[in-house]
Write a protein that holds these residues in place. Structure first.
Motif, PDB file in Angstrom:
ATOM      1  N   THR A 149       0.825  -1.211   0.000  1.00 37.94           N
ATOM      2  CA  THR A 149       0.000   0.000   0.000  1.00 37.94           C
ATOM      3  C   THR A 149       0.858   1.260   0.000  1.00 37.94           C
ATOM      4  O   THR A 149       0.534   2.254  -0.668  1.00 37.94           O
ATOM      5  N   ALA A 150       1.969   1.237   0.725  1.00 37.98           N
ATOM      6  CA  ALA A 150       2.853   2.406   0.766  1.00 37.98           C
ATOM      7  C   ALA A 150       3.460   2.689  -0.604  1.00 37.98           C
ATOM      8  O   ALA A 150       3.549   3.849  -1.033  1.00 37.98           O
ATOM      9  N   LEU A 151       3.865   1.635  -1.313  1.00 33.39           N
ATOM     10  CA  LEU A 151       4.430   1.843  -2.647  1.00 33.39           C
ATOM     11  C   LEU A 151       3.371   2.361  -3.620  1.00 33.39           C
ATOM     12  O   LEU A 151       3.641   3.242  -4.445  1.00 33.39           O
ATOM     13  N   TYR A 152       2.180   1.829  -3.543  1.00 36.80           N
ATOM     14  CA  TYR A 152       1.100   2.333  -4.398  1.00 36.80           C
ATOM     15  C   TYR A 152       0.753   3.783  -4.059  1.00 36.80           C
ATOM     16  O   TYR A 152       0.394   4.568  -4.940  1.00 36.80           O
ATOM     17  N   ARG A 153       0.842   4.126  -2.773  1.00 33.03           N
ATOM     18  CA  ARG A 153       0.532   5.501  -2.365  1.00 33.03           C
ATOM     19  C   ARG A 153       1.523   6.489  -2.993  1.00 33.03           C
ATOM     20  O   ARG A 153       1.133   7.585  -3.428  1.00 33.03           O
ATOM     21  N   ILE A 154       2.778   6.115  -3.045  1.00 28.35           N
ATOM     22  CA  ILE A 154       3.794   7.010  -3.614  1.00 28.35           C
ATOM     23  C   ILE A 154       3.687   7.054  -5.133  1.00 28.35           C
ATOM     24  O   ILE A 154       3.732   8.123  -5.751  1.00 28.35           O
ATOM     25  N   THR A 155       3.535   5.898  -5.755  1.00 28.79           N
ATOM     26  CA  THR A 155       3.494   5.868  -7.217  1.00 28.79           C
ATOM     27  C   THR A 155       2.241   6.537  -7.768  1.00 28.79           C
ATOM     28  O   THR A 155       2.288   7.196  -8.818  1.00 28.79           O
ATOM     29  N   SER A 156       1.106   6.387  -7.087  1.00 27.27           N
ATOM     30  CA  SER A 156      -0.115   7.037  -7.570  1.00 27.27           C
ATOM     31  C   SER A 156      -0.074   8.545  -7.389  1.00 27.27           C
ATOM     32  O   SER A 156      -0.830   9.267  -8.051  1.00 27.27           O
ATOM     33  N   THR A 157       0.803   9.042  -6.517  1.00 19.07           N
ATOM     34  CA  THR A 157       0.915  10.489  -6.306  1.00 19.07           C
ATOM     35  C   THR A 157       1.872  11.123  -7.307  1.00 19.07           C
ATOM     36  O   THR A 157       1.558  12.151  -7.919  1.00 19.07           O
ATOM     37  N   PHE A 158       3.042  10.522  -7.513  1.00 21.58           N
ATOM     38  CA  PHE A 158       4.062  11.140  -8.365  1.00 21.58           C
ATOM     39  C   PHE A 158       3.953  10.704  -9.829  1.00 21.58           C
ATOM     40  O   PHE A 158       4.412  11.439 -10.713  1.00 21.58           O
ATOM     41  N   ARG A 159       3.427   9.520 -10.083  1.00 21.10           N
ATOM     42  CA  ARG A 159       3.220   9.040 -11.444  1.00 21.10           C
ATOM     43  C   ARG A 159       4.461   9.188 -12.339  1.00 21.10           C
ATOM     44  O   ARG A 159       5.516   8.663 -12.034  1.00 21.10           O
ATOM     45  N   GLU A 160       4.350   9.971 -13.433  1.00 16.26           N
ATOM     46  CA  GLU A 160       5.427  10.069 -14.420  1.00 16.26           C
ATOM     47  C   GLU A 160       6.658  10.778 -13.884  1.00 16.26           C
ATOM     48  O   GLU A 160       7.748  10.659 -14.457  1.00 16.26           O
ATOM     49  N   HIS A 161       6.537  11.523 -12.780  1.00 15.63           N
ATOM     50  CA  HIS A 161       7.713  12.196 -12.213  1.00 15.63           C
ATOM     51  C   HIS A 161       8.743  11.199 -11.684  1.00 15.63           C
ATOM     52  O   HIS A 161       9.908  11.557 -11.498  1.00 15.63           O
ATOM     53  N   LEU A 162       8.325   9.974 -11.408  1.00 17.24           N
ATOM     54  CA  LEU A 162       9.257   8.979 -10.889  1.00 17.24           C
ATOM     55  C   LEU A 162      10.266   8.527 -11.939  1.00 17.24           C
ATOM     56  O   LEU A 162      11.256   7.880 -11.596  1.00 17.24           O
ATOM     57  N   ASN A 163      10.017   8.851 -13.209  1.00 13.16           N
ATOM     58  CA  ASN A 163      10.994   8.487 -14.241  1.00 13.16           C
ATOM     59  C   ASN A 163      12.302   9.258 -14.085  1.00 13.16           C
ATOM     60  O   ASN A 163      13.341   8.822 -14.583  1.00 13.16           O
ATOM     61  N   ALA A 164      12.258  10.394 -13.395  1.00 11.04           N
ATOM     62  CA  ALA A 164      13.469  11.184 -13.179  1.00 11.04           C
ATOM     63  C   ALA A 164      14.248  10.745 -11.948  1.00 11.04           C
ATOM     64  O   ALA A 164      15.334  11.272 -11.690  1.00 11.04           O
ATOM     65  N   VAL A 165      13.712   9.801 -11.190  1.00 10.79           N
ATOM     66  CA  VAL A 165      14.388   9.331  -9.979  1.00 10.79           C
ATOM     67  C   VAL A 165      15.448   8.311 -10.362  1.00 10.79           C
ATOM     68  O   VAL A 165      15.192   7.397 -11.157  1.00 10.79           O
ATOM     69  N   GLN A 166      16.636   8.470  -9.835  1.00  9.52           N
ATOM     70  CA  GLN A 166      17.739   7.560 -10.138  1.00  9.52           C
ATOM     71  C   GLN A 166      17.600   6.285  -9.312  1.00  9.52           C
ATOM     72  O   GLN A 166      17.490   6.339  -8.091  1.00  9.52           O
ATOM     73  N   MET A 167      17.584   5.167  -9.988  1.00  9.84           N
ATOM     74  CA  MET A 167      17.519   3.865  -9.319  1.00  9.84           C
ATOM     75  C   MET A 167      18.034   2.810 -10.281  1.00  9.84           C
ATOM     76  O   MET A 167      18.262   3.085 -11.473  1.00  9.84           O
ATOM     77  N   SER A 168      18.223   1.606  -9.778  1.00  3.26           N
ATOM     78  CA  SER A 168      18.740   0.521 -10.606  1.00  3.26           C
ATOM     79  C   SER A 168      17.685   0.061 -11.603  1.00  3.26           C
ATOM     80  O   SER A 168      16.490   0.341 -11.462  1.00  3.26           O
ATOM     81  N   ALA A 169      18.139  -0.673 -12.611  1.00  8.79           N
ATOM     82  CA  ALA A 169      17.224  -1.158 -13.650  1.00  8.79           C
ATOM     83  C   ALA A 169      16.218  -2.150 -13.078  1.00  8.79           C
ATOM     84  O   ALA A 169      15.043  -2.158 -13.475  1.00  8.79           O
ATOM     85  N   GLU A 170      16.661  -2.961 -12.139  1.00  9.50           N
ATOM     86  CA  GLU A 170      15.756  -3.932 -11.528  1.00  9.50           C
ATOM     87  C   GLU A 170      14.663  -3.234 -10.734  1.00  9.50           C
ATOM     88  O   GLU A 170      13.488  -3.600 -10.809  1.00  9.50           O
ATOM     89  N   HIS A 171      15.044  -2.203  -9.976  1.00  7.24           N
ATOM     90  CA  HIS A 171      14.054  -1.456  -9.204  1.00  7.24           C
ATOM     91  C   HIS A 171      13.121  -0.669 -10.116  1.00  7.24           C
ATOM     92  O   HIS A 171      11.929  -0.519  -9.816  1.00  7.24           O
ATOM     93  N   ARG A 172      13.653  -0.148 -11.204  1.00  5.99           N
ATOM     94  CA  ARG A 172      12.796   0.602 -12.124  1.00  5.99           C
ATOM     95  C   ARG A 172      11.758  -0.321 -12.771  1.00  5.99           C
ATOM     96  O   ARG A 172      10.609   0.078 -12.970  1.00  5.99           O
ATOM     97  N   LYS A 173      12.164  -1.539 -13.083  1.00  7.25           N
ATOM     98  CA  LYS A 173      11.218  -2.493 -13.639  1.00  7.25           C
ATOM     99  C   LYS A 173      10.145  -2.855 -12.613  1.00  7.25           C
ATOM    100  O   LYS A 173       8.958  -2.976 -12.962  1.00  7.25           O
ATOM    101  N   LYS A 174      10.562  -3.017 -11.369  1.00 10.56           N
ATOM    102  CA  LYS A 174       9.592  -3.324 -10.319  1.00 10.56           C
ATOM    103  C   LYS A 174       8.657  -2.151 -10.078  1.00 10.56           C
ATOM    104  O   LYS A 174       7.444  -2.329  -9.873  1.00 10.56           O
ATOM    105  N   LEU A 175       9.207  -0.949 -10.129  1.00  9.94           N
ATOM    106  CA  LEU A 175       8.382   0.235  -9.914  1.00  9.94           C
ATOM    107  C   LEU A 175       7.380   0.428 -11.047  1.00  9.94           C
ATOM    108  O   LEU A 175       6.272   0.930 -10.821  1.00  9.94           O
TER     109      LEU A 175
END
Length: 671
Positions: free
Chosen positions: A637-663
């Motif tokens: 629920t916490a991950l959905y809460r963050i992703t539903s708020t920031f949406r496309e802005h999360l593409n600018a967040v630096q993270m690994s390829a595995e985490h980006r796929k999971k996100l």
């Protein structure tokens, strides 16, 4: 020194006052519960008017007032024991021998002794209240000759009631250890104290009556076999006779007395109801929400603010209350959230957010490290694999966080899983205590009861054996990696065996002597002998379900940390004027995704996905048995809460390829 003063202040001005308030309310409820017991103990269906008159006159008698004073003292002692032994993290035994060690602990022996004495005192008050044949310990003998002077005989009914009170107190203390009755759980739904107490009264009545009947039935059996011993000892000590006209209570005819069973059961129910009410009031008062200030203008009160308190480790209830306050303010208090996002003056540094986010990330990192170490050990599946190889392999979250990031999770572990999770089943074994990272229900090669077949499987192959190096026969193949062994381990080809180096003189000198080798061989023989005994293995085998529960025993703190972080990140989208949260968003997402990966791997284990049945006949809170399920739901629920708020802005967040796929799965609502 500041931490000690802070803890002393909190215990002295908050915990002690709450415990005193709970004891005071338990004492104030004593006249009501005693009055109900008087009416039940003297119940008479055929003479209702006389029954009511006797009950009212008894409650106004001076003996009843004296009994109330004694009962108040018993309640105070029980309340003090609740304060002394309470815990917000349950102690879960991962094997039968570990549970036996808890029951035989000297501290538990003292606790059981005090409960026996308090139970006997309450049983004496009940005997005085019931009256009749239970009133006194000595009575004139009914079968005495007229020529001989009247002699005093032992009143076995009074003795029976006293011993029953001691037995109920002893069994209550043992059941408290087995069912974790000292565990204080925090409810997810906040209620007023009166409503919580009112809602729990039916459960207290049910548990008191059920456990009283259970203990009384067992006491009847014990007294049938051992009742002659205390009776003979008292008669010899007090120079009393045994009345031959009355059936001895250690016989079938003496115990088949419905009146004796009813009075014993009502007395035991009154005893347990009083103690359970005291325990319930303590839980209600001590878990009441405490609001910590986020920041203050006074230097002396800085250590009492939420950013400082949340990093405290002692007492543990202080940390839990701080995390609970953080989770609630992040959801329902915009003014306090603004204080979290504020900058310091002068300097302009986000000290409040830095301290809170750093501690929450440290909690999440702690749980992730425990799960990774646990999985690496369980993943061996009978193959020799050390924890250093698993710990040396970095997770994707660790790779995505730069070493100089001040918000990266601290390596220090502020909260640890109880010792029963990773501690050796038998303390002080032949090899001493085991490494604290040895996971539950893991094949332990150093255990004195490990199977010889397992040793043959996990033993390293000799150099010139057909299993050394690459196997050439097409009909023979190595056992592949099981469970979560990395693909690189299975796909990488082993290099050709290099010739063994010649032993150095130092290595030859370090070889064990003849006596040491002889003792080692004898010890191995004893291990193999005990490993073949079913009864020994029954006590020393680890319990997989209990091991999984113990791994998440402090999961409530992690649940609040996840809720606090996710709600603060969600609110920062519109309330964070200075952008202090966005600087730590990569670390927050990396920690949550790494924890989510570790939790998913854990639920693929046997016994991890099976929900335990809730027992409604004991007062022990069973919430700790389902904390892993609540944490998994909160994390998603916490991950959905963050992703539903920031949406496309999360593409600018630096993270690994595995985490980006999971996100991306969360962004597309595929998890």
């Amino acid at each position: 020194m500041i931490s000690v003063q802070q803890s002393c202040w909190f215990v002295r001005k908050v915990i002690w006052w709450r415990a005193a308030a709970s004891i005071a309310w338990a004492v104030l409820l004593l006249p009501l519960t005693t009055g109900v017991f008087v009416f039940l103990s003297r119940f008479s269906f055929f003479h209702p008017v006389q029954w009511i008159y006797e009950c009212v006159s008894l409650m106004l008698d001076i003996s009843s007032i004296f009994s109330l004073i004694l009962l108040s003292g018993v309640v105070i002692v029980i309340g003090f024991l609740n304060l002394k032994y309470y815990s917000v993290i349950p102690t879960i035994a991962c094997s039968k021998i570990a549970l036996l060690g808890q029951l035989l602990h000297p501290r538990q022996f003292f606790n059981s002794l005090v409960h026996c004495i308090m139970g006997m005192i309450m049983a004496w008050c009940c005997a005085i209240t019931i009256g009749g044949r239970y009133e006194t310990l000595c009575s004139p003998c009914q079968q005495s000759d007229a020529e001989s002077p009247a002699c005093m005989c032992l009143n076995e009914y009074h003795l029976f009631l006293l011993l029953c009170g001691a037995f109920v107190g002893f069994s209550h203390s043992l059941l408290g250890v087995i069912h974790n009755m000292n565990y204080v759980a925090f409810h997810a739904v906040q209620q007023y104290k009166y409503l919580r107490f009112k809602a729990s009264i039916p459960l207290v009545l049910k548990c008191s009556a059920a456990q009283a009947l259970y203990s009384v039935c067992h006491f009847f059996v014990v007294y049938f076999f051992l009742g002659h011993a205390p009776r003979a000892w008292l008669c010899k000590t007090l120079n009393l006779d045994v009345d031959g006209s009355v059936h001895a209570l250690d016989t079938v005819g003496g115990l088949l007395d419905l009146s004796l069973l009813y009075h014993t059961w009502t007395s035991a129910s009154f005893l347990l109801f009083t103690w359970y009410t005291t325990l319930l009031l303590f839980r209600v008062f001590v878990t009441e929400l405490y609001s910590f200030p986020v920041q203050t203008s006074f230097t002396d009160d800085v250590q009492q603010c939420l950013p400082k308190v949340i990093a405290e480790k002692h007492p543990m209830i202080l940390k839990f209350l701080a995390l609970q306050d953080l989770a609630l303010l992040s959801q329902h208090s915009p003014m306090r959230r603004a204080e979290v996002f504020s900058l310091s003056q002068p300097g302009g540094h986000p000290h409040n957010w830095n301290a809170i986010s750093k501690e929450c990330l440290s909690l999440l990192s702690d749980l992730t490290q425990r799960l990774v170490a646990y999985h690496d050990t369980v993943a061996t599946n009978g193959r020799s694999k050390t924890l250093s190889s698993g710990s040396g392999r970095k997770t994707s979250s660790e790779a995505s966080v730069s070493p100089g990031d001040p918000f990266s999770p601290r390596p220090a572990i502020p909260m640890k899983t109880p010792t029963s999770v990773f501690a050796r089943s038998i303390a002080g074994g032949p090899r001493g205590p085991r490494s604290p990272l040895t996971a539950p229900f893991t094949p332990d090669l150093d255990s004195p009861f490990s199977s010889p077949a397992l040793r043959c499987i996990t033993a390293p192959a000799e150099q010139f054996s057909p299993w050394h190096g690459t196997v050439q026969s097409p009909h023979i193949f190595r056992r592949g990696p099981k469970l979560w062994s990395t693909s690189t381990d299975s796909k990488s080809s082993s290099p050709p065996p290099s010739p063994a180096p010649a032993p150095s003189p130092k290595q030859e000198a370090s070889k064990p002597g003849f006596l040491a080798q002889f003792l080692q061989n004898r010890r191995e023989q004893v291990k193999h002998f005990l490993a073949k005994r079913v009864l020994i293995m029954y006590w020393f085998n680890k319990l997989p379900e209990a091991s999984s529960q113990a791994l998440f025993s402090d999961g409530q703190a992690h649940i609040w940390a996840l809720e606090g972080l996710s709600y603060l990140v969600q609110a920062s989208y519109s309330e964070d004027q200075f952008g202090v949260v966005q600087t730590t968003l990569p670390s927050i997402l990396g920690s949550m995704l790494a924890l989510q990966e570790a939790v998913d791997r854990h639920f693929k284990l046997p016994h991890a996905s099976s929900k335990p049945s809730r027992s409604g006949s004991v007062m022990g809170d069973c919430n700790y048995k389902t904390l892993r399920f609540a944490l998994r739901a909160t994390l998603k629920t916490a991950l959905y809460r963050i992703t539903s708020t920031f949406r496309e802005h999360l593409n600018a967040v630096q993270m690994s390829a595995e985490h980006r796929k999971k996100l991306q799965h969360f962004l597309e609502y595929k998890e």
